[in-house]
Design an enzyme around this catalytic site. Structure first.
Site, PDB file in Angstrom:
ATOM      1  N   SER A  52      -2.262  41.235 -56.762  1.00  0.00           N
ATOM      2  CA  SER A  52      -0.917  40.790 -56.382  1.00  0.00           C
ATOM      3  C   SER A  52      -0.967  39.301 -55.766  1.00  0.00           C
ATOM      4  CB  SER A  52      -0.721  41.814 -55.177  1.00  0.00           C
ATOM      5  OG  SER A  52       0.392  41.428 -54.188  1.00  0.00           O
ATOM      6  N   TYR A 108      -2.432  45.933 -46.270  1.00  0.00           N
ATOM      7  CA  TYR A 108      -1.876  45.989 -47.740  1.00  0.00           C
ATOM      8  C   TYR A 108      -2.545  44.589 -48.565  1.00  0.00           C
ATOM      9  CZ  TYR A 108       0.507  45.477 -52.075  1.00  0.00           C
ATOM     10  OH  TYR A 108       0.902  45.555 -53.415  1.00  0.00           O
TER      11      TYR A 108
END
Length: 333
Positions: free
Chosen positions: A136, A160
């Site tokens: 990501s 995250y």
């Protein structure tokens, strides 16, 4: 040129391919695209999600389904061996920033532990020829220099972001140490039909408008992001697997994928409102925490080395997404 035209159907025809995370936003579009090219698809599924595109579009009836958790290495080894998997595309993850902030351990276990379990299983499975691991843009953490390119350090700080930094580095480690044929995709914020996480900006905004409610913006609306259409994301993951098969130099490398069209949260909501002919005003709550203010990617490496370009502009992707939710939510046209 449409993304489908750049996929090598001969490469995928009857190819045993394992997909983790098939019930997620990107997973549904990826499975659909793999089936369209004739791949022999095996999906690892943890939870039954009847509203997912994977189930609603009856994709589940056209693939082999293994029920289980991506963290269970012995299960993964069995699947890779019994189905003689050639290609693995690893999407399974806990993807919601707010959930990661509230439940960091479960996020770490899935995103980090699931990645090393899968890669270790692949290391022990001689049939596996390509592995694509979905990282990501959040893996980069926060940098002053924008846009991020692939040379930027991976320095996530919040749960995250850290989970994606770690999973990304673990994938690189398996490539460097064991010569495992793995490469990494780093994409911006995915959007598209099939996203059932209503606290995400795009589906939440569309649902609010269809219900005649003001769309909620958790932040001050000035955060800048890449927004990347899920169908383009599915094609990018497949393209990287294809290119790896032809070029061993790609093993261990990471590639950013982005439309390179950065917008603020308020600008994105405004686009959705205009496309839906709505005069509703957003409800800006300014309550976001542990999020980076400006984050966007350069896709130059993917353009130059993979010959990749996106097939959908932001507005085109949003139009298709809005139509999906109109049908899904029964709002008519």
């Amino acid at each position: 040129m449409a993304a489908d035209d750049r996929l090598n159907r001969q490469f995928w025809q009857d190819r045993p391919t394992l997909v983790t995370g098939a019930t997620g936003l990107l997973g549904g579009w990826l499975v659909q695209r793999l089936l369209a090219t004739g791949a022999d698809v095996v999906c690892l599924v943890r939870d039954w999600v009847p509203q997912s595109e994977f189930v609603r579009a009856r994709l589940i009836d056209r693939v082999k389904v293994v029920n289980g958790d991506v963290r269970k290495q012995s299960l993964l080894e069995r699947v890779l061996g019994e189905y003689e998997i050639d290609t693995v595309i690893h999407l399974a993850a806990q993807t919601i920033v707010g959930i990661a902030n509230r439940n960091p351990v479960s996020t770490f276990k899935t995103n980090i532990g699931g990645t090393w379990a899968l890669l270790e299983a692949c290391r022990r499975s001689p049939t596996v020829k390509q592995i694509v691991v979905a990282s990501s843009d959040k893996a980069y953490g926060e940098h002053k220099q924008l846009p991020y390119d692939e040379e930027a350090a991976l320095m996530g700080r919040h749960p995250y972001d850290v989970s994606k930094s770690c999973a990304d580095l673990i994938a690189q480690s398996y490539a460097a140490t064991y010569k495992l044929p793995v490469a990494i995709t780093r994409c911006g914020n995915f959007y598209g039909g099939g996203d059932l996480n209503w606290n995400r900006l795009v589906p939440g905004t569309i649902r609010s408008v269809l219900r005649g409610q003001r769309p909620v913006i958790r932040s001050d609306g000035k955060f800048v992001r890449d927004y990347f259409y899920a169908e383009d994301g599915a094609a990018a993951n497949m393209l990287l697997a294809e290119r790896m098969a032809a070029d061993n130099k790609l093993i261990g490398q990471a590639f950013n994928f982005s439309n390179e069209s950065q917008v603020t949260v308020l600008e994105l909501v405004d686009r959705v409102l205009k496309l839906m002919d709505s005069k509703l005003e957003p409800d800006v709550r300014n309550g976001a925490a542990n999020e980076i203010r400006e984050q966007y990617l350069s896709a130059r490496k993917a353009h130059e080395i993979l010959g990749w370009t996106p097939s959908f502009t932001l507005d085109e992707g949003l139009r298709r997404t809005i139509e999906w939710y109109r049908e899904f939510l029964g709002a008519g046209t």
